[in-house]
Design a protein around this motif. Structure first.
Motif, PDB file in Angstrom:
ATOM      1  N   TYR A  10       0.841  -1.194   0.000  1.00 61.23           N
ATOM      2  CA  TYR A  10       0.000   0.000   0.000  1.00 61.23           C
ATOM      3  C   TYR A  10       0.873   1.240   0.000  1.00 61.23           C
ATOM      4  O   TYR A  10       1.835   1.318   0.770  1.00 61.23           O
ATOM      5  CB  TYR A  10      -0.881   0.064   1.250  1.00 61.23           C
ATOM      6  CG  TYR A  10      -1.754  -1.142   1.465  1.00 61.23           C
ATOM      7  CD1 TYR A  10      -2.950  -1.301   0.774  1.00 61.23           C
ATOM      8  CD2 TYR A  10      -1.384  -2.125   2.383  1.00 61.23           C
ATOM      9  CE1 TYR A  10      -3.756  -2.410   0.981  1.00 61.23           C
ATOM     10  CE2 TYR A  10      -2.181  -3.239   2.595  1.00 61.23           C
ATOM     11  CZ  TYR A  10      -3.369  -3.375   1.893  1.00 61.23           C
ATOM     12  OH  TYR A  10      -4.154  -4.472   2.102  1.00 61.23           O
ATOM     13  N   VAL A  30       0.422   5.171   0.833  1.00 59.49           N
ATOM     14  CA  VAL A  30      -0.562   5.982   1.546  1.00 59.49           C
ATOM     15  C   VAL A  30      -0.118   7.444   1.584  1.00 59.49           C
ATOM     16  O   VAL A  30       1.039   7.745   1.881  1.00 59.49           O
ATOM     17  CB  VAL A  30      -0.751   5.458   2.999  1.00 59.49           C
ATOM     18  CG1 VAL A  30      -1.810   6.266   3.729  1.00 59.49           C
ATOM     19  CG2 VAL A  30      -1.111   3.978   2.999  1.00 59.49           C
ATOM     20  N   HIS A  36      -5.273   6.053  -0.161  1.00 57.39           N
ATOM     21  CA  HIS A  36      -4.355   5.135  -0.838  1.00 57.39           C
ATOM     22  C   HIS A  36      -4.013   5.683  -2.222  1.00 57.39           C
ATOM     23  O   HIS A  36      -4.868   6.246  -2.898  1.00 57.39           O
ATOM     24  CB  HIS A  36      -4.991   3.753  -0.971  1.00 57.39           C
ATOM     25  CG  HIS A  36      -5.010   2.997   0.325  1.00 57.39           C
ATOM     26  ND1 HIS A  36      -5.144   1.639   0.403  1.00 57.39           N
ATOM     27  CD2 HIS A  36      -4.902   3.431   1.602  1.00 57.39           C
ATOM     28  CE1 HIS A  36      -5.124   1.269   1.671  1.00 57.39           C
ATOM     29  NE2 HIS A  36      -4.981   2.342   2.423  1.00 57.39           N
ATOM     30  N   SER A  84       3.606   0.673   2.809  1.00 60.69           N
ATOM     31  CA  SER A  84       3.267  -0.311   3.820  1.00 60.69           C
ATOM     32  C   SER A  84       3.230  -1.708   3.196  1.00 60.69           C
ATOM     33  O   SER A  84       2.633  -1.902   2.149  1.00 60.69           O
ATOM     34  CB  SER A  84       1.904   0.074   4.408  1.00 60.69           C
ATOM     35  OG  SER A  84       1.596  -0.752   5.477  1.00 60.69           O
ATOM     36  N   GLU A  91       2.120  -5.497   3.767  1.00 57.38           N
ATOM     37  CA  GLU A  91       1.222  -6.269   4.632  1.00 57.38           C
ATOM     38  C   GLU A  91       1.407  -7.767   4.440  1.00 57.38           C
ATOM     39  O   GLU A  91       1.396  -8.269   3.328  1.00 57.38           O
ATOM     40  CB  GLU A  91      -0.232  -5.896   4.339  1.00 57.38           C
ATOM     41  CG  GLU A  91      -1.208  -6.672   5.207  1.00 57.38           C
ATOM     42  CD  GLU A  91      -2.670  -6.399   4.880  1.00 57.38           C
ATOM     43  OE1 GLU A  91      -3.494  -6.468   5.784  1.00 57.38           O
ATOM     44  OE2 GLU A  91      -2.982  -6.127   3.709  1.00 57.38           O
ATOM     45  N   ARG A  97      -0.726 -11.079   9.988  1.00 55.98           N
ATOM     46  CA  ARG A  97      -1.422  -9.822  10.316  1.00 55.98           C
ATOM     47  C   ARG A  97      -0.406  -8.761  10.719  1.00 55.98           C
ATOM     48  O   ARG A  97      -0.484  -8.153  11.772  1.00 55.98           O
ATOM     49  CB  ARG A  97      -2.450 -10.040  11.431  1.00 55.98           C
ATOM     50  CG  ARG A  97      -3.541 -10.979  10.993  1.00 55.98           C
ATOM     51  CD  ARG A  97      -4.722 -10.929  11.962  1.00 55.98           C
ATOM     52  NE  ARG A  97      -5.542 -12.098  11.805  1.00 55.98           N
ATOM     53  CZ  ARG A  97      -5.458 -13.187  12.568  1.00 55.98           C
ATOM     54  NH1 ARG A  97      -4.599 -13.239  13.560  1.00 55.98           N
ATOM     55  NH2 ARG A  97      -6.227 -14.219  12.342  1.00 55.98           N
ATOM     56  N   ASN A 133       1.919  -5.438   9.429  1.00 58.98           N
ATOM     57  CA  ASN A 133       2.019  -4.318   8.506  1.00 58.98           C
ATOM     58  C   ASN A 133       3.312  -3.575   8.818  1.00 58.98           C
ATOM     59  O   ASN A 133       3.427  -2.975   9.877  1.00 58.98           O
ATOM     60  CB  ASN A 133       0.832  -3.370   8.757  1.00 58.98           C
ATOM     61  CG  ASN A 133      -0.033  -3.183   7.542  1.00 58.98           C
ATOM     62  OD1 ASN A 133       0.338  -3.575   6.436  1.00 58.98           O
ATOM     63  ND2 ASN A 133      -1.180  -2.550   7.738  1.00 58.98           N
TER      64      ASN A 133
HETATM   65  C1  LIG Z   1      -2.173  -2.539   6.741  1.00 58.02           C
HETATM   66  O1  LIG Z   1      -2.170  -1.227   6.225  1.00 58.02           O
HETATM   67  C2  LIG Z   1      -3.093  -1.006   5.144  1.00 58.02           C
HETATM   68  C3  LIG Z   1      -2.877   0.389   4.672  1.00 58.02           C
HETATM   69  O2  LIG Z   1      -2.858   1.305   5.717  1.00 58.02           O
HETATM   70  C4  LIG Z   1      -4.509  -1.294   5.615  1.00 58.02           C
HETATM   71  O3  LIG Z   1      -5.412  -1.121   4.541  1.00 58.02           O
HETATM   72  C5  LIG Z   1      -4.595  -2.703   6.149  1.00 58.02           C
HETATM   73  O4  LIG Z   1      -5.875  -2.955   6.677  1.00 58.02           O
HETATM   74  C6  LIG Z   1      -3.553  -2.909   7.252  1.00 58.02           C
HETATM   75  N1  LIG Z   1      -3.597  -4.312   7.644  1.00 58.02           N
HETATM   76  C7  LIG Z   1      -3.437  -4.717   8.907  1.00 58.02           C
HETATM   77  C8  LIG Z   1      -3.473  -6.185   9.132  1.00 58.02           C
HETATM   78  O5  LIG Z   1      -3.253  -3.924   9.823  1.00 58.02           O
END
Ligand SMILES: *[C@@H]1O[C@H](CO)[C@@H](O)[C@H](O)[C@H]1NC(C)=O
Ligand SMILES: *[C@@H]1O[C@H](CO)[C@@H](O)[C@H](O)[C@H]1NC(C)=O
Ligand SMILES: *[C@@H]1O[C@H](CO)[C@@H](O)[C@H](O)[C@H]1NC(C)=O
Ligand SMILES: *[C@@H]1O[C@H](CO)[C@@H](O)[C@H](O)[C@H]1NC(C)=O
Ligand SMILES: *[C@@H]1O[C@H](CO)[C@@H](O)[C@H](O)[C@H]1NC(C)=O
Ligand SMILES: *[C@@H]1O[C@H](CO)[C@@H](O)[C@H](O)[C@H]1NC(C)=O
Ligand SMILES: *[C@@H]1O[C@H](CO)[C@@H](O)[C@H](O)[C@H]1NC(C)=O
Ligand SMILES: *[C@@H]1O[C@H](CO)[C@@H](O)[C@H](O)[C@H]1NC(C)=O
Length: 292
Positions: A173, A175, A182, A217, A219, A224, A226
């Motif tokens: 991602y 951001v 995004h 970011s 992921e 889980r 990030n």
């Molecule tokens: C990780 O970051 C992205 C972008 O900010 C977000 O959309 C996503 O839900 C996040 N995933 C987790 C597991 O925190």
């Protein structure tokens, strides 16, 4: 990341068997230990049969490892697991039938079942465990590179972000931290490695604005997790950051200078070459006319 979902079943001969299920997460290429521990009365290995098998029903071959009368029995073991399984011999007497599975890969992601049978007057199941093997590996801290000059509002800027050593394939991602929106990447390249892990490279092209804050970011859905790196536009007067910028600029200038020098040398060589060719040609011309 392991969790237990115990539930109890009553078998027909009224022996209560606790069927536990654990999930273990392993990195591709690592050795995984699938746990199966019986905490019961004294055991005689001679009277036992221990089967490790794949519990998913669609599998053609299901025997992962078998221990019969105190000996490994390979006669029914699936080829996929040949030479890749080991019991812990020093722990068997204590009821620990855990299995070491070597060099795990994506094709080992299954639900496994450990069944311990005891034969006295009749054969009965004295212990059962299920273990789910799932593969995952954390990505490395992403490295975000941005442009050096940050005072060119309106111009297109290119950012790149890289990370690696992770599993499974990541989500990337970009951001805009100003409003948490995004931004679509202009390039996304995910490369598999021989050990089963992936590396990732992504670029983002945006029009420069003042006080830009960009985040990249990475992921990992399974873990889980990030991991992110951010870019914050630096003021020209900021001492600590300009140090780095200066270094990059110096490298840039060095490269420019080297480029110019090599072009000059090239032109020189070209001049010498054409000069020689012209001379030869003219001398040939002279000799021809001389013959006629
Ligand atoms: C990780 O970051 C992205 C972008 O900010 C977000 O959309 C996503 O839900 C996040 N995933 C987790 C597991 O925190
Ligand atoms: C896995 O186990 C084998 C045999 O015991 C050993 O040679 C190898 O180094 C282990 N691999 C890892 C990643 O620990
Ligand atoms: C393995 O088990 C089979 C039957 O299940 C038996 O016929 C064979 O002798 C056993 N092999 C060894 C090496 O114990
Ligand atoms: C297992 O190991 C033995 C000897 O170490 C070897 O002969 C055999 O080819 C191996 N089997 C597989 C499937 O790798
Ligand atoms: C581990 O397994 C992979 C295939 O899944 C294979 O390419 C690699 O050579 C194996 N490594 C070792 C040390 O056996
Ligand atoms: C980030 O969001 C702010 C506020 O919405 C916007 O003004 C700016 O242009 C955005 N930057 C980029 C690079 O899209
Ligand atoms: C940006 O990342 C740095 C570490 O790389 C961190 O110290 C800083 O707090 C982050 N800033 C924002 C606005 O997230
Ligand atoms: C950066 O510049 C803005 C105004 O352009 C100023 O408000 C801010 O304090 C400056 N920050 C730093 C770290 O110099």
């Amino acid at each position: 990341f392991s969790h237990n979902l115990p539930f109890f079943s009553l078998s027909f001969n009224l022996v209560v068997i606790a069927l536990e299920e654990t999930t273990i997460v392993s990195k591709p290429g690592d050795n995984a230990t699938l746990s199966c521990i019986y905490r019961g009365r004294e055991l005689h290995l001679k009277n036992l049969r221990v089967y490790w098998q794949i519990a998913d029903d669609q599998e053609e071959c299901s025997v992962v490892h078998a221990l019969i009368s105190g000996q490994d029995n390979e006669s029914e073991q699936c080829i996929h697991f040949k030479n890749r399984t080991q019991l812990f011999w020093d722990r068997l007497e204590n009821g620990d039938f855990s299995l070491l599975l070597l060099n795990v890969s994506q094709s080992d992601e299954h639900r496994y079942k450990c069944v311990v049978l005891q034969k006295t007057e009749y054969t009965k199941v004295i212990h059962q465990t299920e273990v789910v093997l799932s593969l995952a590996a954390s990505y490395s801290q992403p490295i975000l590179s941005g442009p050096i000059n940050s005072d060119s509002t309106g111009e297109e800027m290119t950012f790149s972000c890289r990370s690696g050593n992770g599993y499974p394939k990541p989500n990337v991602y970009w951001v805009n931290k100003t409003d948490d929106s995004h931004l679509p990447p202009s390039e996304l390249k995910i490369t598999p490695h021989t050990d089963g892990t992936y590396s990732v490279f992504s670029t983002l092209k945006v029009k420069a604005t003042s006080n830009m804050q960009i985040e990249c970011s990475i992921e990992n859905k399974i873990l889980r997790e990030n991991l992110s790196a951010n870019y914050t536009q630096q003021n020209q007067s900021d001492g600590s950051s300009t140090e780095r910028h200066k270094n990059l600029e110096r490298n840039g200038r060095g490269a420019q200078a080297a480029g110019i020098v090599s072009i000059v040398i090239l032109l020189g060589l070209l001049a010498v070459l054409t000069c020689c060719l012209w001379r030869r040609r003219s001398s040939k011309l002279v000799s021809y006319t001389g013959n006629e």
